[in-house]
Design an enzyme around this catalytic site. Structure first.
Site, PDB file in Angstrom:
ATOM      1  N   HIS A  76      37.763 -14.172 -19.487  1.00 11.41           N
ATOM      2  CA  HIS A  76      38.048 -14.035 -18.063  1.00 11.41           C
ATOM      3  C   HIS A  76      39.021 -15.119 -17.593  1.00 11.41           C
ATOM      4  O   HIS A  76      38.919 -16.285 -17.985  1.00 11.41           O
ATOM      5  CB  HIS A  76      36.767 -14.201 -17.237  1.00 11.41           C
ATOM      6  CG  HIS A  76      35.835 -13.036 -17.311  1.00 11.41           C
ATOM      7  ND1 HIS A  76      35.141 -12.702 -18.459  1.00 11.41           N
ATOM      8  CD2 HIS A  76      35.469 -12.134 -16.360  1.00 11.41           C
ATOM      9  CE1 HIS A  76      34.386 -11.641 -18.209  1.00 11.41           C
ATOM     10  NE2 HIS A  76      34.565 -11.271 -16.951  1.00 11.41           N
TER      11      HIS A  76
ATOM     12  N   ASN B  66      36.339 -20.208 -25.537  1.00  8.99           N
ATOM     13  CA  ASN B  66      35.838 -19.399 -24.423  1.00  8.99           C
ATOM     14  C   ASN B  66      34.373 -19.687 -24.118  1.00  8.99           C
ATOM     15  O   ASN B  66      33.976 -19.786 -22.956  1.00  8.99           O
ATOM     16  CB  ASN B  66      36.028 -17.911 -24.738  1.00  8.99           C
ATOM     17  CG  ASN B  66      35.526 -17.005 -23.622  1.00  8.99           C
ATOM     18  OD1 ASN B  66      35.772 -17.255 -22.450  1.00  8.99           O
ATOM     19  ND2 ASN B  66      34.806 -15.971 -23.985  1.00  8.99           N
TER      20      ASN B  66
END
Length: 299
Positions: free
Chosen positions: A139, A171
């Site tokens: 994201h 991440n």
């Protein structure tokens, strides 16, 4: 500290040339939320259709649009999509305490990644691009930043808000730590504005020349950024602002490396990304940059 040097020195060394400023009046177009959402260079007189306060886009983007390429206003954030690389150019968020407040009834377990149908099928990334790629669907507007409504959280899973990220060590770790740091700031500031995006930085090869090399994945050749940036601007109660600017390599990062090791001057990111970021925020309104007080005669 060696890791920090490689990120900063590489960026500063390459982007020491002239910076050209785009003089177009970026504040003279409208952004519509209905799919497809396109910047329109004329005043249509139509109201903005969006499940947010009427001033959502203008509030989020009050410090200027970094660019106007394929702009989309999502339900609680604004992005610009890179049709060639099939990842965002940039993603802007306006965060408040209310926006990130925890609600046990709102959960990302209910969310699923989905294609952005406002993007032409030729340029759209799909879930098949990420399958068996070895990369996470990372994201840019963090899911946990948008928990005030389930529909806001769900909307962060649109693939136009996603880029390939190394999973373990990045991440799920270093980038996640940075996102958590941003949410801590939100709890202590009046408003927090966040701009995140990918970078494709050069490196020196054995032949003594610099090259920009990056992997692509999936049937649609989704680009894997070499680095990611995040700029955070936090508004104090006295209407002054604190700014932090980060660049992280898209690679496993040792958990012992502190976030401050990735702080860089904002102009390093601007030159690397080809974007002018927070252009309308005057230096006189800055209280601090990367933890250092700004001393201005205008104060």
């Amino acid at each position: 500290m060696a890791l920090r040097y490689s990120v900063v020195a590489g960026a500063v060394g390459f982007f020491g040339g002239m910076l050209y400023r785009d003089k177009r009046p970026l504040n003279k177009f409208e952004v519509f939320a209905a799919n497809p959402v396109q910047p329109v260079l004329i005043d249509t007189g139509e109201p903005m259709e969006i499940d947010q306060p009427e001033d959502f886009v203008s509030k989020t983007m009050q410090f200027g649009f970094p660019g106007v390429d394929n702009v989309r206003s999502r339900k609680s954030f604004v992005l610009s999509y890179d049709r060639r690389n099939r990842v965002p150019h940039w993603v802007f968020e306006h965060l408040t305490k209310e926006h990130i407040a925890y609600d046990e009834n709102i959960s990302r377990s209910k969310s699923e990644f989905f294609e952005d149908e406002s993007i032409h099928a030729y340029f759209r990334s799909t879930n098949s691009d990420y399958k068996h790629s070895g990369f996470d669907r990372g994201h840019l507007a963090a899911a946990s930043n948008h928990r005030s409504k389930q529909e806001y959280l769900d909307d962060t899973f649109v693939l136009s808000n996603i880029a390939p990220q190394v999973g373990k060590g990045f991440n799920r770790d270093a980038w996640n730590h940075l996102e958590k740091h941003v949410r801590k700031l939100v709890r202590h500031y009046k408003n927090v504005y966040v701009c995140s995006g990918p970078l494709y930085l050069p490196r020196m090869e054995p032949d003594g020349k610099k090259y920009v090399k990056y992997q692509v994945i999936g049937p649609h050749d989704v680009a894997v950024p070499t680095h990611f940036f995040k700029i955070v601007v936090a508004e104090r109660e006295n209407s002054m602002f604190d700014m932090e600017a980060y660049v992280m390599p898209n690679a496993p990062i040792d958990d012992k490396v502190p976030l401050k090791a990735f702080l860089v001057p904002k102009d390093v990111i601007e030159r690397a990304a080809g974007l002018l970021l927070f252009e309308k925020l005057p230096n006189s309104a800055l209280n601090s940059v990367n933890g250092r007080l700004v001393h201005s005669k205008n104060k």
